[in-house]
Design a protein around this motif. Sequence first.
Motif, PDB file in Angstrom:
ATOM      1  N   GLN A 340     -11.747 -22.891  57.380  1.00  0.00           N
ATOM      2  CA  GLN A 340     -11.975 -22.914  56.053  1.00  0.00           C
ATOM      3  C   GLN A 340     -13.778 -22.922  55.343  1.00  0.00           C
ATOM      4  O   GLN A 340     -13.901 -22.952  54.219  1.00  0.00           O
ATOM      5  N   PHE A 344     -16.795 -21.806  53.159  1.00  0.00           N
ATOM      6  CA  PHE A 344     -16.362 -21.764  52.220  1.00  0.00           C
ATOM      7  C   PHE A 344     -17.611 -22.516  51.631  1.00  0.00           C
ATOM      8  O   PHE A 344     -17.746 -23.694  51.525  1.00  0.00           O
ATOM      9  N   SER A 360     -20.315 -25.339  55.418  1.00  0.00           N
ATOM     10  CA  SER A 360     -20.078 -23.931  54.842  1.00  0.00           C
ATOM     11  C   SER A 360     -21.214 -22.870  55.733  1.00  0.00           C
ATOM     12  O   SER A 360     -21.811 -22.585  55.011  1.00  0.00           O
ATOM     13  N   LYS A 474     -16.113 -14.295  53.441  1.00  0.00           N
ATOM     14  CA  LYS A 474     -15.281 -14.862  52.115  1.00  0.00           C
ATOM     15  C   LYS A 474     -13.684 -14.773  52.143  1.00  0.00           C
ATOM     16  O   LYS A 474     -12.532 -15.588  52.031  1.00  0.00           O
ATOM     17  N   ALA A 477     -11.819 -16.989  53.431  1.00  0.00           N
ATOM     18  CA  ALA A 477     -11.544 -18.272  52.958  1.00  0.00           C
ATOM     19  C   ALA A 477      -9.854 -17.604  52.123  1.00  0.00           C
ATOM     20  O   ALA A 477      -9.854 -17.171  51.389  1.00  0.00           O
ATOM     21  N   SER A 481      -7.482 -22.256  47.844  1.00  0.00           N
ATOM     22  CA  SER A 481      -7.723 -23.732  49.030  1.00  0.00           C
ATOM     23  C   SER A 481      -9.088 -24.262  47.554  1.00  0.00           C
ATOM     24  O   SER A 481      -9.631 -23.173  47.430  1.00  0.00           O
ATOM     25  N   PHE A 489      -7.178 -27.352  51.442  1.00  0.00           N
ATOM     26  CA  PHE A 489      -7.402 -25.762  52.436  1.00  0.00           C
ATOM     27  C   PHE A 489      -5.747 -25.767  52.690  1.00  0.00           C
ATOM     28  O   PHE A 489      -4.894 -26.103  53.066  1.00  0.00           O
TER      29      PHE A 489
END
Length: 643
Positions: A340, A344, A360, A474, A477, A481, A489
Amino acid sequence: MKFYYKLTCLMVLCIIGVSCKKYLDVVPNNVGTLDYAFSNRNEAENYLFGCYNTFQTLNREIVNNVGFVTSSEIIYPNLDDNPFNKITGAGFKLIRGGVQNVSNPVIDYWNGANGGQPIYVALRRCNIMLENIDKPFDLKEPEKKRWIAEIKFLKAYYHYYLIRLYGPIVLIKENRAIDGLIEQTKVKRSSVDESFAYVIQLLNEATPDLPSAIGNKLLEYGRATKSMGMALKAEALTTAASPLFNGNPDYAGFKDKDGKNLFSTAIDPQKWSAAAKACKEAIDEFESRGGVLYDRVPTNKVENVSDELKRVLKLQSVITEKRDQNPELIWSSQFSFEYQGYVFPKLTTDAVSFGNEHPSNWSVPISTTELFYTKNGVPINEDNTSAFDYANRNTPQFGDNSNKSYIKMGYETAKANFNREPRFYAALGFDGGIWFGNDKRNESDAFYVQARGPFAIAGPKSQFATNITGYWPKKLANYLSIMNNGIEFESYYIPVMRLGGLYLLYAEALNEEGGASKQDILLWIDKVRTRAGLPGVASAWQNYSKNPTKPDSKEGRREIIHQERRIELCFEGQSGWDLRRWKEIQGILSRPLQGWNVNESTAANYYRPRTVAVPFFGLKDYLWPIRNSEVVINENLVQTPFW
């Protein structure tokens, strides 16, 4: 194969595995003999759970799932030298070409190396279980029947996994004697048809004795059920009927050392009939046990939100809902999704400090984002209304009232992000896009992504902590979270197979079979589209498409079904397998992958597509090579075509 010369019973019995479920973490250390391993029910059960170990690991590590990393849905920066790079293996590099080889194959499932699992070792383990199943003195007959069925299910799955990668494989129907003649170990590849037939035989034998549901979910969740067996059969038969394996002319000359054809030389349309029948039986079985499409709006930390945003959250939760509360889930990974922090975007200045640990940087290319329909439910290049300006889709536009649940009001973002279907907003994060969650409960104060240039919160921060396209997956995720001044998370388990995918598989098989009406075929697609808030196929194309007759032909419906599967199952590790069996991935990876000009701060400069990766996929890349040393040692083993 080399591992047959090295493998002994002691090696097989020393099963090592780490699992999030108790039943996979109970194999005793230093088990010395088969007699001890099968001396009683409890010891035999430990061995059974060891047979599941490879099954669970195959569904755990998504970065070694060929269907995920070679789909072109996500690009990972090529950063081998970065000390913070947690992605191991070369899976994401495969689409760039020049990585796969015969001396040391990447994601090698034949030998279990370079990210691949040792599937042939797992098969030998399963056979040992079957050979010794009668030894435990206190194993009752009903439980023994279930265990035998589970082992046959696992054998079917392991063989099927190999077929998808290698085509014709070596079938491990029973173990060869460790002390047998070396010549007996020099096995041959069975034909593709023989390989699939053995998978189906195992599933037909296993399914009647598999439980309809798991009773003790705390201790047994993830063990095989009747629905899992029937769904696997449906997928295997659909794969067998698909162009890669059904009369593929590219492999017409592929023979073993005795001149036996390893691929069928003619298309067999009856394979689609068998696939359609299996799909419907799997659907009926799962629905009879209460299986339905997930259609629940989450309420945890959700207070004042619009109907539009509720639908987005519902579509996100199809993937991230708790397993025991998701009636659509046929089966999932047994391990929570670990990445994640890669999907994210940074939404607060405090979160920026976590860039090294949570970069990310899983980046979605523009080509993937353009798969998703307009709000009218048709492809973006077919919409005949003023809702979507295809020709000017890369020019900036300010967020407006009609899109305020998806795009920050007054924020300048690409026209391509406006007036799209709800799955677009559930699946993708982008500059100016609303990102509900991150400990916010109301739509009025929801975060939005700010990604333009290095000074933007979600913009490039280092070579490593950079999303190189400006789009985030997305969908992967959990909205619960949190990445702010701390990291929390909310775990979830990515689906392996769910009812929405099975509906679309059935629609595909019906369409290719050719005997069903247009209405009967579209019915199953429309079930998925209705949940997504879209009109049915016939209505959408008739009213909003420049090509209104597209659903009327088999070829047109095929294109619609393929796009629908790629949208609905995006980022779930399915599209890469689909594109391979359809023989479409070579065309997909023949074009450069693009993203926005992420280092630019102004909208006018940011929204200029630029090439971020040049993929390469040749004809030989459809099937995996076998390590050359295996072919040298075993003169009966032929190498995969074009390698």
